[in-house]
Design an enzyme around this catalytic site. Structure first.
Site, PDB file in Angstrom:
ATOM      1  N   ARG A 144     -11.622   0.273   5.318  1.00 37.79           N
ATOM      2  CA  ARG A 144     -12.145   0.649   4.008  1.00 37.79           C
ATOM      3  C   ARG A 144     -13.226  -0.313   3.531  1.00 37.79           C
ATOM      4  O   ARG A 144     -14.121   0.066   2.797  1.00 37.79           O
ATOM      5  CB  ARG A 144     -11.000   0.707   2.997  1.00 37.79           C
ATOM      6  CG  ARG A 144     -11.387   1.225   1.637  1.00 37.79           C
ATOM      7  CD  ARG A 144     -10.173   1.492   0.766  1.00 37.79           C
ATOM      8  NE  ARG A 144      -9.333   0.313   0.578  1.00 37.79           N
ATOM      9  CZ  ARG A 144      -8.292   0.272  -0.241  1.00 37.79           C
ATOM     10  NH1 ARG A 144      -7.942   1.358  -0.902  1.00 37.79           N
ATOM     11  NH2 ARG A 144      -7.592  -0.829  -0.381  1.00 37.79           N
ATOM     12  N   TYR A 145     -13.130  -1.574   3.922  1.00 38.81           N
ATOM     13  CA  TYR A 145     -14.101  -2.600   3.536  1.00 38.81           C
ATOM     14  C   TYR A 145     -14.996  -2.913   4.730  1.00 38.81           C
ATOM     15  O   TYR A 145     -14.605  -2.726   5.885  1.00 38.81           O
ATOM     16  CB  TYR A 145     -13.383  -3.868   3.064  1.00 38.81           C
ATOM     17  CG  TYR A 145     -12.545  -3.677   1.827  1.00 38.81           C
ATOM     18  CD1 TYR A 145     -13.128  -3.656   0.559  1.00 38.81           C
ATOM     19  CD2 TYR A 145     -11.172  -3.525   1.920  1.00 38.81           C
ATOM     20  CE1 TYR A 145     -12.351  -3.493  -0.572  1.00 38.81           C
ATOM     21  CE2 TYR A 145     -10.391  -3.363   0.787  1.00 38.81           C
ATOM     22  CZ  TYR A 145     -10.981  -3.347  -0.451  1.00 38.81           C
ATOM     23  OH  TYR A 145     -10.214  -3.182  -1.581  1.00 38.81           O
ATOM     24  N   ARG A 148     -13.495  -5.958   7.311  1.00 38.38           N
ATOM     25  CA  ARG A 148     -12.075  -6.184   7.534  1.00 38.38           C
ATOM     26  C   ARG A 148     -11.332  -4.860   7.622  1.00 38.38           C
ATOM     27  O   ARG A 148     -11.766  -3.843   7.071  1.00 38.38           O
ATOM     28  CB  ARG A 148     -11.478  -7.065   6.445  1.00 38.38           C
ATOM     29  CG  ARG A 148     -11.728  -6.597   5.027  1.00 38.38           C
ATOM     30  CD  ARG A 148     -11.665  -7.775   4.070  1.00 38.38           C
ATOM     31  NE  ARG A 148     -11.814  -7.423   2.666  1.00 38.38           N
ATOM     32  CZ  ARG A 148     -12.983  -7.260   2.075  1.00 38.38           C
ATOM     33  NH1 ARG A 148     -14.105  -7.370   2.776  1.00 38.38           N
ATOM     34  NH2 ARG A 148     -13.048  -6.972   0.779  1.00 38.38           N
ATOM     35  N   CYS A 157      10.622  -1.954   6.860  1.00 41.76           N
ATOM     36  CA  CYS A 157      10.659  -3.221   6.132  1.00 41.76           C
ATOM     37  C   CYS A 157      12.087  -3.747   6.110  1.00 41.76           C
ATOM     38  O   CYS A 157      13.042  -3.014   6.386  1.00 41.76           O
ATOM     39  CB  CYS A 157      10.187  -3.035   4.687  1.00 41.76           C
ATOM     40  SG  CYS A 157       8.470  -2.523   4.505  1.00 41.76           S
ATOM     41  N   CYS A 161      10.922  -1.593  -1.566  1.00 39.61           N
ATOM     42  CA  CYS A 161      10.553  -1.692  -2.976  1.00 39.61           C
ATOM     43  C   CYS A 161      10.344  -0.281  -3.523  1.00 39.61           C
ATOM     44  O   CYS A 161       9.647   0.530  -2.900  1.00 39.61           O
ATOM     45  CB  CYS A 161       9.269  -2.504  -3.138  1.00 39.61           C
ATOM     46  SG  CYS A 161       9.315  -4.146  -2.375  1.00 39.61           S
ATOM     47  N   CYS A 164       6.715   1.174  -3.783  1.00 39.54           N
ATOM     48  CA  CYS A 164       5.901   0.982  -2.570  1.00 39.54           C
ATOM     49  C   CYS A 164       4.707   1.925  -2.533  1.00 39.54           C
ATOM     50  O   CYS A 164       4.858   3.144  -2.633  1.00 39.54           O
ATOM     51  CB  CYS A 164       6.759   1.193  -1.334  1.00 39.54           C
ATOM     52  SG  CYS A 164       5.839   1.021   0.216  1.00 39.54           S
ATOM     53  N   ARG A 166       3.030   2.743  -0.064  1.00 42.62           N
ATOM     54  CA  ARG A 166       3.027   3.557   1.157  1.00 42.62           C
ATOM     55  C   ARG A 166       4.364   4.282   1.338  1.00 42.62           C
ATOM     56  O   ARG A 166       4.806   4.508   2.465  1.00 42.62           O
ATOM     57  CB  ARG A 166       2.730   2.687   2.381  1.00 42.62           C
ATOM     58  CG  ARG A 166       1.358   2.052   2.332  1.00 42.62           C
ATOM     59  CD  ARG A 166       0.897   1.461   3.652  1.00 42.62           C
ATOM     60  NE  ARG A 166      -0.296   0.685   3.373  1.00 42.62           N
ATOM     61  CZ  ARG A 166      -0.329  -0.641   3.288  1.00 42.62           C
ATOM     62  NH1 ARG A 166       0.769  -1.347   3.522  1.00 42.62           N
ATOM     63  NH2 ARG A 166      -1.448  -1.266   2.991  1.00 42.62           N
ATOM     64  N   ASP A 325       0.115   0.701  -8.481  1.00 43.56           N
ATOM     65  CA  ASP A 325      -0.603   1.878  -7.995  1.00 43.56           C
ATOM     66  C   ASP A 325       0.028   3.161  -8.540  1.00 43.56           C
ATOM     67  O   ASP A 325       1.221   3.200  -8.876  1.00 43.56           O
ATOM     68  CB  ASP A 325      -0.592   1.907  -6.466  1.00 43.56           C
ATOM     69  CG  ASP A 325      -1.454   0.826  -5.858  1.00 43.56           C
ATOM     70  OD1 ASP A 325      -2.454   0.438  -6.484  1.00 43.56           O
ATOM     71  OD2 ASP A 325      -1.124   0.352  -4.746  1.00 43.56           O
ATOM     72  N   ASP A 362      -6.386  -1.461  -7.803  1.00 43.06           N
ATOM     73  CA  ASP A 362      -6.860  -0.819  -6.579  1.00 43.06           C
ATOM     74  C   ASP A 362      -7.318   0.572  -6.992  1.00 43.06           C
ATOM     75  O   ASP A 362      -6.494   1.454  -7.279  1.00 43.06           O
ATOM     76  CB  ASP A 362      -5.736  -0.757  -5.540  1.00 43.06           C
ATOM     77  CG  ASP A 362      -6.245  -0.978  -4.128  1.00 43.06           C
ATOM     78  OD1 ASP A 362      -7.381  -0.543  -3.858  1.00 43.06           O
ATOM     79  OD2 ASP A 362      -5.538  -1.593  -3.314  1.00 43.06           O
ATOM     80  N   LYS A 369     -10.280  -2.842  -4.407  1.00 42.77           N
ATOM     81  CA  LYS A 369      -9.788  -3.713  -5.466  1.00 42.77           C
ATOM     82  C   LYS A 369     -10.913  -4.039  -6.455  1.00 42.77           C
ATOM     83  O   LYS A 369     -11.966  -4.526  -6.057  1.00 42.77           O
ATOM     84  CB  LYS A 369      -9.219  -4.994  -4.870  1.00 42.77           C
ATOM     85  CG  LYS A 369      -8.048  -4.777  -3.920  1.00 42.77           C
ATOM     86  CD  LYS A 369      -7.585  -6.088  -3.317  1.00 42.77           C
ATOM     87  CE  LYS A 369      -6.526  -5.852  -2.256  1.00 42.77           C
ATOM     88  NZ  LYS A 369      -7.057  -5.118  -1.075  1.00 42.77           N
TER      89      LYS A 369
END
Length: 421
Positions: A144-145, A148, A157, A161, A164, A166, A325, A362, A369
Site C-alpha cells: 500500500r505504501y 514497504r 494469534c 482481540c 481486530c 482483520r 478502525d 487509518d 495512516k
C-alpha cells in the site's frame, strides 16, 4: 498444593515486584504485578511457563468462561454468536488479568470476551476498513505504501482481540480465508527493488516455531534491497512465556530487526510481560508500542499517561495510538476522534516527548495512516507562523530566510481572530 512448591514459586519473583493472585478492579497503578497462577492454581510452574502449554490451554468456550468468571447476558450472547465472526481464545496468562466478579466494563475483559454488540450493524462499518484486499498484488502480501509491504504470514494469534481489524480472515471462522503464497510473495519482493521494509503480521508470526521464524526471516534477509524487517506482535503481552532466550538469540541473527508490540491498558504490563520485553530489548531489538483507542479501556488521559510511562519503564517507545478502525461489529468499542486529540493534548508538554505517541486514523478504504494532532498552528503565511504551546501561550516564528527583514514578535498577545480563524 504442597507448601514447598508454593514457597519455591514465590521465590521466583524479585523482591521489588508484587504477586497478586487475582486481578482487581480498574486500577491504573504503575507497579508491575504477577497474577500467576490465578485461576490455574494446580498447574505446576514448569507447565505454566511453557508457552505451548499456554496455547493448548486457552479459554475458548462458554463453559470455560463460566467456570472462572460471572458473565453478563451481553457477554453470554456474544460468546454464543462468536463462532461465525471471530473465534474466542484467551491465554491463561492474559485471562488471569480478568477479575473474578461480574464486571463487564472491566478494560481487560472488554478486549477479549465477546459481547452481543458485535452483531450490531453500523452504517460506517466495513469488512476491510484499511483496504488491504485491494492492495494485495499476490496472496498475503499488501503493498500500500511506496517502499514497504505488509506480509500476512498466518491467520492465527495467541488470543483474539474483539476489535481486530482483520477479523474477516483471522482465527479461521471469519468470512474470508487467508491463503498466503509464500513463494509468490518472495518472487514479488525480489522483483520490486523499491521495497526496503517488510512488516510481518497476520495473525501473529511469533506463534511459529523458532525454526520456522528463522527460515522466514533468513529468506527475506537474503533479498539485498530489503534494508530492515519488522514484526508486529501481541505475543509478548498475551503469551510472554514465548519470549525465550532461544527465540531472542535467533532473532538477533537477523538485524536490523524491529518489533511493534500492542498494549492498550497499564494492567497488561505485568512482571512477566516486562521481563519478556526486556529480553527482546537486550537482544538489540528496538521496541515500539501501538495502542488502539477503545471506549471503556483507555479513552481517558490518566489511563493513557500511566500506560506510556510503564511502557518506557519496559524499554518500549510509545509509537502510535490508532483511532479504532471501522471494523464490522466494533461500534461499541469506538470512541470519538476528539477524545484522542484531548489525550495527546494532555500528554504533549506535560510529560517527556518519548512518552507521546502519534495519534493516527487509518483512512477508511486504504488511504493509509493520517496523523491527527491538536491545533498548534494558529496562523501561517509567507512571512511567519503563529503557534501555541502546551500552556496555551502564543509565539511567532519567521517563515522567511535570514536575508530578509520581517517584523515579528517572538511572543505577544493575540486577538481572538488568530485563535479561531
Amino acid at each position: 498444593m504442597p507448601a514447598l512448591t508454593r514457597l519455591l514459586r514465590l521465590l521466583t519473583f524479585s523482591f521489588s515486584t508484587q504477586l497478586i493472585t487475582f486481578a482487581t478492579g480498574k486500577g491504573n497503578r504503575k507497579e508491575f504485578v504477577s497474577h500467576a497462577p490465578g485461576y490455574w492454581a494446580d498447574v505446576p510452574p514448569e507447565l505454566w511457563n511453557d508457552w505451548k502449554w499456554q496455547l493448548k490451554n486457552r479459554v475458548t468456550s462458554l463453559a470455560q468462561l463460566e467456570q472462572y468468571v460471572d458473565l453478563s447476558e451481553e457477554e453470554r450472547g456474544g460468546v454464543l454468536l462468536s463462532g461465525d465472526k471471530l473465534a474466542l481464545a484467551v491465554t491463561p496468562h492474559f485471562f488471569n488479568l480478568i477479575p473474578r466478579e461480574k464486571d463487564p466494563d472491566d478494560p481487560i475483559r472488554r478486549q477479549v470476551i465477546p459481547r452481543v454488540e458485535e452483531t450490531w450493524t453500523s452504517p460506517y462499518d466495513m469488512a476491510d476498513p484499511c483496504g488491504e484486499d485491494s492492495h494485495m498484488p499476490v496472496p498475503g502480501l499488501v503493498h500500500r505504501y511506496p517502499d514497504r509491504v505488509l506480509f500476512l504470514v498466518t491467520d492465527r494469534c495467541a488470543s483474539y482481540c474483539r476489535y481486530c481489524t482483520r477479523s474477516r480472515v483471522v482465527s479461521g471462522v471469519g468470512e474470508q480465508e487467508l491463503h498466503t503464497d509464500f513463494e509468490e510473495a518472495f518472487r514479488y519482493l525480489e522483483q520490486h527493488t523499491e521495497v526496503r521494509d517488510v512488516l510481518l503480521s497476520g495473525g501473529d508470526a511469533l506463534i511459529f516455531s523458532d525454526d520456522k521464524i528463522d527460515k522466514l526471516l533468513g529468506r527475506l534477509r537474503a533479498i539485498s534491497h530489503i534494508e530492515f524487517l519488522r514484526i508486529g506482535t501481541r505475543v509478548p503481552i498475551f503469551l510472554p512465556q514465548r519470549i525465550t532466550p532461544e527465540l531472542c538469540a535467533m532473532l538477533q541473527k537477523h538485524h536490523p530487526l524491529w518489533m511493534s508490540v500492542h498494549v492498550n491498558h497499564p494492567r497488561e504490563l505485568t512482571i512477566e510481560v516486562k521481563a519478556a520485553l526486556e529480553r527482546l530489548a537486550n537482544a538489540g531489538i528496538p521496541l515500539g508500542n501501538q495502542s488502539v483507542l477503545l471506549k471503556g479501556v483507555n479513552d481517558d488521559l490518566e489511563t493513557m499517561k500511566t500506560l506510556v510511562h510503564k511502557l518506557l519503564m519496559c524499554r518500549v517507545r510509545p509509537y502510535y495510538i490508532y483511532q479504532c478502525d471501522l471494523i464490522n461489529g466494533s461500534s461499541h468499542l469506538r470512541t470519538s476522534v476528539s477524545k484522542g486529540i484531548e489525550i495527546i493534548e494532555g500528554l504533549r508538554g506535560h510529560t517527556t516527548g518519548y512518552a507521546v505517541p502519534q495519534f493516527v486514523i487509518d483512512a477508511p478504504g486504504g488511504g493509509g495512516k493520517v496523523p491527527i494532532n491538536p491545533g498548534y498552528i494558529l496562523y501561517h503565511d509567507n512571512e511567519k507562523i503563529v503557534i501555541r504551546n502546551y500552556e496555551g501561550k502564543i509565539f511567532e516564528y519567521p517563515e522567511t530566510g535570514g536575508d530578509q527583514t520581517v517584523q515579528f514578535a517572538p511572543q505577544r498577545e493575540y486577538h481572538d481572530e488568530y485563535l479561531y480563524s
